[in-house]
Design a protein around this motif. Structure first.
Motif, PDB file in Angstrom:
ATOM      1  N   PHE A 143       0.794  -1.254   0.177  1.00 53.98           N
ATOM      2  CA  PHE A 143      -0.093   0.115   0.145  1.00 53.98           C
ATOM      3  C   PHE A 143       0.876   1.275  -0.162  1.00 53.98           C
ATOM      4  O   PHE A 143       0.347   2.284  -0.274  1.00 53.98           O
ATOM      5  CB  PHE A 143      -0.896   0.158   1.306  1.00 53.98           C
ATOM      6  CG  PHE A 143      -1.821  -1.198   1.287  1.00 53.98           C
ATOM      7  CD1 PHE A 143      -1.919  -1.981   0.231  1.00 53.98           C
ATOM      8  CD2 PHE A 143      -2.602  -1.431   2.430  1.00 53.98           C
ATOM      9  CE1 PHE A 143      -3.099  -3.264   0.316  1.00 53.98           C
ATOM     10  CE2 PHE A 143      -3.591  -2.331   2.741  1.00 53.98           C
ATOM     11  CZ  PHE A 143      -3.603  -3.229   1.437  1.00 53.98           C
ATOM     12  N   ALA A 144       2.188   1.146   0.604  1.00 51.24           N
ATOM     13  CA  ALA A 144       2.903   2.492   0.725  1.00 51.24           C
ATOM     14  C   ALA A 144       3.804   2.483  -0.408  1.00 51.24           C
ATOM     15  O   ALA A 144       3.972   3.731  -0.723  1.00 51.24           O
ATOM     16  CB  ALA A 144       3.806   1.980   1.876  1.00 51.24           C
TER      17      ALA A 144
ATOM     18  N   TYR B 299       4.740   3.110  -4.504  1.00 46.30           N
ATOM     19  CA  TYR B 299       4.064   3.449  -5.658  1.00 46.30           C
ATOM     20  C   TYR B 299       5.204   3.107  -6.899  1.00 46.30           C
ATOM     21  O   TYR B 299       4.936   3.588  -7.937  1.00 46.30           O
ATOM     22  CB  TYR B 299       4.176   5.054  -5.830  1.00 46.30           C
ATOM     23  CG  TYR B 299       5.220   5.950  -4.906  1.00 46.30           C
ATOM     24  CD1 TYR B 299       6.222   6.240  -5.421  1.00 46.30           C
ATOM     25  CD2 TYR B 299       4.899   6.042  -3.480  1.00 46.30           C
ATOM     26  CE1 TYR B 299       7.379   6.745  -4.957  1.00 46.30           C
ATOM     27  CE2 TYR B 299       5.970   6.516  -3.100  1.00 46.30           C
ATOM     28  CZ  TYR B 299       7.140   7.113  -3.544  1.00 46.30           C
ATOM     29  OH  TYR B 299       8.162   7.926  -2.740  1.00 46.30           O
TER      30      TYR B 299
ATOM     31  N   ASN C 229       0.076   2.392  -4.536  1.00 47.55           N
ATOM     32  CA  ASN C 229      -0.007   3.743  -4.302  1.00 47.55           C
ATOM     33  C   ASN C 229       0.302   4.383  -5.640  1.00 47.55           C
ATOM     34  O   ASN C 229       0.948   4.374  -6.343  1.00 47.55           O
ATOM     35  CB  ASN C 229       0.790   4.083  -3.418  1.00 47.55           C
ATOM     36  CG  ASN C 229       0.786   5.427  -2.565  1.00 47.55           C
ATOM     37  OD1 ASN C 229       0.314   6.242  -3.128  1.00 47.55           O
ATOM     38  ND2 ASN C 229       0.394   5.201  -1.118  1.00 47.55           N
TER      39      ASN C 229
ATOM     40  N   LYS D 262       0.946   7.745  -5.850  1.00 48.19           N
ATOM     41  CA  LYS D 262       1.958   8.763  -5.870  1.00 48.19           C
ATOM     42  C   LYS D 262       2.713   8.561  -6.986  1.00 48.19           C
ATOM     43  O   LYS D 262       3.498   7.769  -7.383  1.00 48.19           O
ATOM     44  CB  LYS D 262       2.397   9.002  -4.806  1.00 48.19           C
ATOM     45  CG  LYS D 262       1.706   9.581  -3.543  1.00 48.19           C
ATOM     46  CD  LYS D 262       2.414   9.747  -2.117  1.00 48.19           C
ATOM     47  CE  LYS D 262       3.014   8.592  -1.404  1.00 48.19           C
ATOM     48  NZ  LYS D 262       1.967   8.071  -0.719  1.00 48.19           N
TER      49      LYS D 262
ATOM     50  N   SER E  96       2.728   6.319 -11.334  1.00 45.91           N
ATOM     51  CA  SER E  96       2.692   4.934 -10.800  1.00 45.91           C
ATOM     52  C   SER E  96       1.816   4.036 -11.827  1.00 45.91           C
ATOM     53  O   SER E  96       1.106   4.465 -13.012  1.00 45.91           O
ATOM     54  CB  SER E  96       2.014   4.740  -9.351  1.00 45.91           C
ATOM     55  OG  SER E  96       0.772   5.178  -9.529  1.00 45.91           O
TER      56      SER E  96
ATOM     57  N   SER F 253       2.268  10.037   3.911  1.00 45.69           N
ATOM     58  CA  SER F 253       3.116   8.917   3.885  1.00 45.69           C
ATOM     59  C   SER F 253       2.324   7.899   4.736  1.00 45.69           C
ATOM     60  O   SER F 253       2.889   6.609   4.695  1.00 45.69           O
ATOM     61  CB  SER F 253       4.499   9.092   4.543  1.00 45.69           C
ATOM     62  OG  SER F 253       4.479   9.493   5.721  1.00 45.69           O
TER      63      SER F 253
ATOM     64  N   ASP G 290      -0.816  -1.227   6.450  1.00 42.64           N
ATOM     65  CA  ASP G 290       0.112  -1.607   5.369  1.00 42.64           C
ATOM     66  C   ASP G 290       0.450  -2.841   5.124  1.00 42.64           C
ATOM     67  O   ASP G 290       0.763  -3.557   6.006  1.00 42.64           O
ATOM     68  CB  ASP G 290       1.304  -0.787   5.870  1.00 42.64           C
ATOM     69  CG  ASP G 290       2.216  -0.706   4.541  1.00 42.64           C
ATOM     70  OD1 ASP G 290       1.724  -1.072   3.315  1.00 42.64           O
ATOM     71  OD2 ASP G 290       3.466  -0.032   4.754  1.00 42.64           O
TER      72      ASP G 290
ATOM     73  N   TRP H 145      -8.387   5.835  -4.247  1.00 40.28           N
ATOM     74  CA  TRP H 145      -7.396   7.015  -3.817  1.00 40.28           C
ATOM     75  C   TRP H 145      -7.805   8.599  -4.437  1.00 40.28           C
ATOM     76  O   TRP H 145      -7.475   9.457  -3.988  1.00 40.28           O
ATOM     77  CB  TRP H 145      -6.115   6.732  -4.479  1.00 40.28           C
ATOM     78  CG  TRP H 145      -5.448   5.412  -4.209  1.00 40.28           C
ATOM     79  CD1 TRP H 145      -5.360   4.384  -4.772  1.00 40.28           C
ATOM     80  CD2 TRP H 145      -4.497   5.139  -3.037  1.00 40.28           C
ATOM     81  NE1 TRP H 145      -4.623   3.421  -4.207  1.00 40.28           N
ATOM     82  CE2 TRP H 145      -4.053   4.150  -2.950  1.00 40.28           C
ATOM     83  CE3 TRP H 145      -4.291   6.237  -2.151  1.00 40.28           C
ATOM     84  CZ2 TRP H 145      -3.209   3.614  -2.006  1.00 40.28           C
ATOM     85  CZ3 TRP H 145      -3.203   5.724  -0.903  1.00 40.28           C
ATOM     86  CH2 TRP H 145      -3.112   4.391  -0.921  1.00 40.28           C
TER      87      TRP H 145
END
Length: 684
Positions: A77-78, A80, A175, A177, A190, A247, A282, A397
Motif C-alpha cells: 500500500f505504501a 508507488y 499507491n 503517488k 505509478s 506517508s 499497510d 485514492w
C-alpha cells in the motif's frame, strides 16, 4: 447616438440567448456510446505460491522486461513503484537457485532490452520501522500475470531492482503517488495511475485481502484494481477518510483489542489495549506494531516471551501447544475516532501462528513466532499483513476514502467485482463503497444540466453584467461632462472672469502634501519645492527614478530602507544625497508639516552686544526682552518687573549738548570724535 445605445442595451439579451442555445444544444448533443462506457475493474489473480521468511504469504506474478521475466511479488500500500529482486541478492547464498525461488525469482536488468537506466536511489518507505536499502531504478515494461493470462502490459513503468534483505520479496505498489527522480514537476506516474489513464480501470482504487493459508485448504489473496470483490467480506457502512500525513494515510482509530476471558466467573473479555490509538494499515510489512504497554498485556495474557536479540516474540513447542489448546481469538475494534461507530475484525490464533527463518536478522533456524512488534512511538503503530489475513480493505485514492471489513469465509465463493466509479465520471455519485450505491448511479443525474449547459449560462450571465456596467459608466461620464460644461459656460460669461483670472485662481490654491511616491507642485518661499524646481525629476532618491545599487540610496549589499508612509519621520522630512536611506521627494530645505512660517528664537549666546553712548552692555535678559519687543512686538511686563526687582537701573539718557569737556584744550574735531554718533565738522 440613441440607436447605438439601444443596440448596446439589447446586446446582453442576445448574448444570454446565444449562451442558452449553446447550453441546451450541448445537453442534446449525440455522443458516442463508447465514450461513456465505464471500464470494468481488473481482478489480478494471485499465483499458487506461499512465500516469505517472516510468514507464508500469497504472492502475485508480474512480467518484467523484454523478453519478459516472471517474478513473484507481494502487494504494498505504501509503495508507488514495482520492486524486483536482482540476481546479486542471492550471490552470498550457498544455493543461488534455491535462494532465487524463495525470493520469488530474480530479474536481470542487463538482459532486458527495454530497461532504461535512471540511477541508484533509496527505497525510502518504511524507514520509521527500521527498513532500509536502495535499488537500481529505471523504466521498463511490466505486465500483470503470466504470459497468456491476458493481463495488461504497460511500458515505461518505474521499476526498482534491489538486492537488500530487508525487503526479501519484490513489491507491486498500488499507491498512486508519482516517482520524482529530479523534480516534483516531472513525476513518473505509478502503475495504477497509468492503468486509469489508459482506460484499463474505472478509477484509481483497489480492493485487497492478504489470504490465509490456515483457512480451508489455503485461501489465496484477492486483489481487484479499480474496484472490489463484494463476495470476500462482510458488508458495513463505515467509510474512513485519509489521514493528513501523506506517508501514512490509511489510518484507523483502534478503539479496543480484546480476547475472551479465561476466568469462568468473569465472562467479560480481557482488554489488551490500555488506551485507544491510531494505526496505519499497510500490507508492506508482516507484523502488527502496537505500543509497548499493549505488548506487555499480550505477554501476560498469552505467556509470550520477548527475545531481545531478534526483537520478536519467539514461540517454543510448549507455548505453541498451550496456545493451540486455548484456541483464543483476538478482536480488533476500530472506528473513525476513539469512540462512536465501530467495525470489528476477529483474528484466530492461527493468524498469529507464523514461522520466521533465515536470512531474517539474527535468526539461525526456522522457528515459530507471534507476529507482534513493540512500537517505540505513535509513528510505528501499524497493522500489517497479519491483520489483513482476516480483513478486507477497499481504497479509493481519488476520493481519499477507504473501507475495512471482516473477511467472509466460504469454501465456494462466486466472485462479484464491483467498480469504484469516481464522482467526476458521468453518472458517478461516489466511491461505490459497501453501504452506498455500488453501481455509482445518481437518481437525479438525468435531470441535471451538462457541463456545457452550465458553462454557457455562466458566460452569458457574466457578459450581460459586464455590458450593463459599461453602459452605466458611459451615461455617468456623459452626464458629468455636460455638468462641467455648463459650469464653465457660466463662469466665462461673468464680468471679468476670463482665462487669466482662472489661472490666477489656480495659483492661489495650494495643494496638500501627499504621501511619499506622489509628486505635487509646492509653493516657494515656504520651505517647500517649487513647481519649477531645478532638481530633475530623475534625480536619485525620487520615487520616479531607478536608483543604481552603487548610489547612496542603497545600503551595502543592496538593502533598501524607506520610511513607511504611516510612520512619522519628524518635521522637515527631506531627501539627502548624503544619507543611506531613501526619503520622501522633498528638497534639502526643511519643510514644516503645516506649510506655515514660524517665529525664530535664538539662544542667548547668539545675541549681539548693544552699547549706548555712556551706558554699559545690556545683560542677556535685557537683550532678550528688547529683541522680543523689536522683532515680535511684545513688551513683557513680567520681564520689566523682574529687572526692577533685581536692582537694575534704567540707562541714563544724556544729550550731547549737556556734556562738559574735562579739559580746557579742545580736541581737534577733525582728528577725534567725541561720540560715535557725531558727524564730522565738515559735514556739519
Amino acid at each position: 447616438m440613441a440607436s447605438f445605445l439601444e443596440r448596446l442595451l439589447l446586446l446582453p439579451s442576445a448574448l444570454l440567448a446565444l449562451s442558452a442555445s449553446y447550453a441546451y444544444a450541448s445537453a442534446l448533443e449525440i455522443r458516442d456510446d463508447n465514450s461513456t462506457a465505464v471500464p470494468a475493474p481488473i481482478s489480478f489473480s494471485p499465483d499458487q505460491s506461499w512465500l516469505g521468511i517472516d510468514g507464508s504469504w500469497s504472492t502475485f506474478t508480474l512480467r518484467v522486461g523484454t523478453p519478459a521475466q516472471s517474478v513473484k511479488v507481494l502487494v504494498s500500500f505504501a509503495s508507488y513503484q514495482t520492486w524486483v529482486v536482482l540476481p546479486q541478492g542471492c550471490q552470498a547464498a550457498t544455493d543461488e537457485d534455491a535462494c532465487a525461488q524463495t525470493r520469488g525469482e530474480t530479474f536481470d536488468n542487463n538482459t532486458s532490452s527495454t530497461f532504461d537506466y535512471v540511477g541508484i536511489y533509496d527505497l525510502w518507505i518504511e524507514r520509521n520501522l527500521g527498513y532500509d536499502g536502495n535499488a537500481i531504478y529505471g523504466y521498463d515494461v511490466v505486465g500483470l500475470g503470466l504470459n497468456g493470462q491476458g493481463g495488461p502490459t504497460l511500458k515505461n513503468t518505474t521499476v526498482g531492482a534491489l538486492a537488500v534483505e530487508d525487503f526479501y520479496l519484490g513489491m507491486f505498489g498500488v499507491n498512486p503517488k508519482p516517482t520524482n527522480f529530479t523534480s516534483f514537476n516531472e513525476g513518473s506516474p505509478s502503475y495504477i495511475t497509468q492503468l486509469k489513464q489508459q482506460n484499463y480501470i474505472p478509477s484509481v482504487s483497489f480492493g485487497y485481502t492478504a489470504g490465509a493459508k490456515y483457512r480451508f485448504s489455503g485461501v489465496l489473496a484477492s486483489l481487484t484494481l479499480g474496484g472490489y470483490d463484494s463476495s470476500r467480506f462482510v458488508d458495513n457502512n463505515i467509510t474512513f477518510q485519509f489521514a493528513a500525513d501523506n506517508s501514512r494515510d490509511l489510518v484507523v482509530a483502534i478503539q479496543s483489542i480484546n480476547t475472551p476471558s479465561q476466568i469462568e466467573s468473569s465472562p467479560n473479555p480481557t482488554e489488551l489495549l490500555p488506551n485507544p490509538i491510531y494505526a496505519y494499515i499497510d500490507s508492506t510489512v508482516p507484523q502488527i506494531w502496537l505500543p509497548t504497554e499493549a505488548c506487555q498485556v499480550f505477554e501476560n495474557e498469552f505467556g509470550l516471551v520477548y527475545d531481545n536479540t531478534t526483537e520478536l516474540y519467539l514461540v517454543n513447542d510448549t507455548l505453541h501447544q498451550a496456545l493451540l489448546d486455548r484456541d483464543a481469538n483476538v478482536t480488533f475494534q476500530f472506528g473513525k475516532g476513539s469512540s462512536g461507530a465501530s467495525v470489528q475484525v476477529t483474528l484466530p490464533y492461527a493468524a498469529f501462528d507464523l514461522e520466521v527463518q533465515p536470512p531474517y536478522p539474527n535468526i539461525v533456524n526456522t522457528t515459530r513466532y507471534f507476529p507482534l512488534r513493540r512500537a517505540m512511538n505513535s509513528t510505528q503503530y501499524t497493522l500489517g499483513r497479519t491483520f489483513l489475513q482476516e480483513a478486507y480493505i477497499s481504497v479509493d485514492w481519488e476520493s481519499a476514502t477507504f473501507n475495512v471489513s471482516q473477511v467472509l469465509w466460504q469454501e465456494s465463493q462466486v466472485q462479484n467485482l464491483v467498480p469504484i466509479v469516481p464522482i467526476s465520471e458521468k453518472g458517478g455519485t461516489g466511491s461505490g463503497y459497501p453501504g452506498t450505491d455500488t453501481a455509482g448511479n445518481s437518481d437525479t443525474s438525468s435531470n441535471s444540466l451538462s457541463g456545457g449547459a452550465i458553462a454557457g449560462i455562466a458566460v452569458g450571465t457574466v457578459a450581460g453584467v459586464v455590458i450593463i456596467a459599461l453602459a452605466a459608466l458611459f451615461f455617468w461620464r456623459r452626464k458629468k461632462r455636460n455638468s462641467q460644461k455648463s459650469i464653465d459656460e457660466k463662469t466665462s460669461a461673468a464680468p471679468g472672469n476670463g482665462p487669466a483670472l482662472a489661472r490666477q485662481s489656480s495659483r492661489n490654491v495650494y495643494p496638500k502634501a501627499e504621501l511619499e511616491g506622489n509628486s505635487t507642485p509646492f509653493m516657494e518661499g515656504r520651505g517647500l519645492l517649487s513647481a519649477h524646481t531645478s532638481t530633475p525629476r530623475s534625480a536619485p532618491g525620487t520615487p520616479h527614478s531607478v536608483v543604481s545599487p552603487a548610489s547612496g540610496g542603497y545600503f551595502p549589499g543592496g538593502a533598501v530602507s524607506t520610511p513607511s508612509p504611516t510612520t512619522p519621520s519628524g518635521e522637515g522630512t527631506h531627501s539627502s544625497t548624503q544619507s543611506n536611506r531613501l526619503f520622501s521627494p522633498l528638497s534639502e530645505t526643511a519643510s514644516e508639516a503645516d506649510s506655515r512660517e514660524r517665529h525664530i528664537y535664538e539662544m542667548p549666546g547668539d545675541m549681539p552686544v548693544i552699547r549706548e553712548k555712556d551706558g554699559k552692555a545690556l545683560s542677556e535678559k535685557e537683550a532678550l526682552a528688547r529683541r522680543q519687543m523689536i522683532y515680535n512686538g511684545v513688551d513683557s511686563a513680567s520681564n520689566s518687573a523682574a529687572a526692577v526687582s533685581e536692582g537694575v537701573r534704567e540707562p541714563r539718557r544724556v544729550s550731547p549738548e549737556d556734556v562738559v569737556q574735562s579739559s580746557s584744550q579742545l580736541r581737534d574735531p577733525t582728528l577725534h570724535r567725541q561720540f560715535s554718533f557725531e558727524m564730522d565738522s565738515e559735514q556739519q
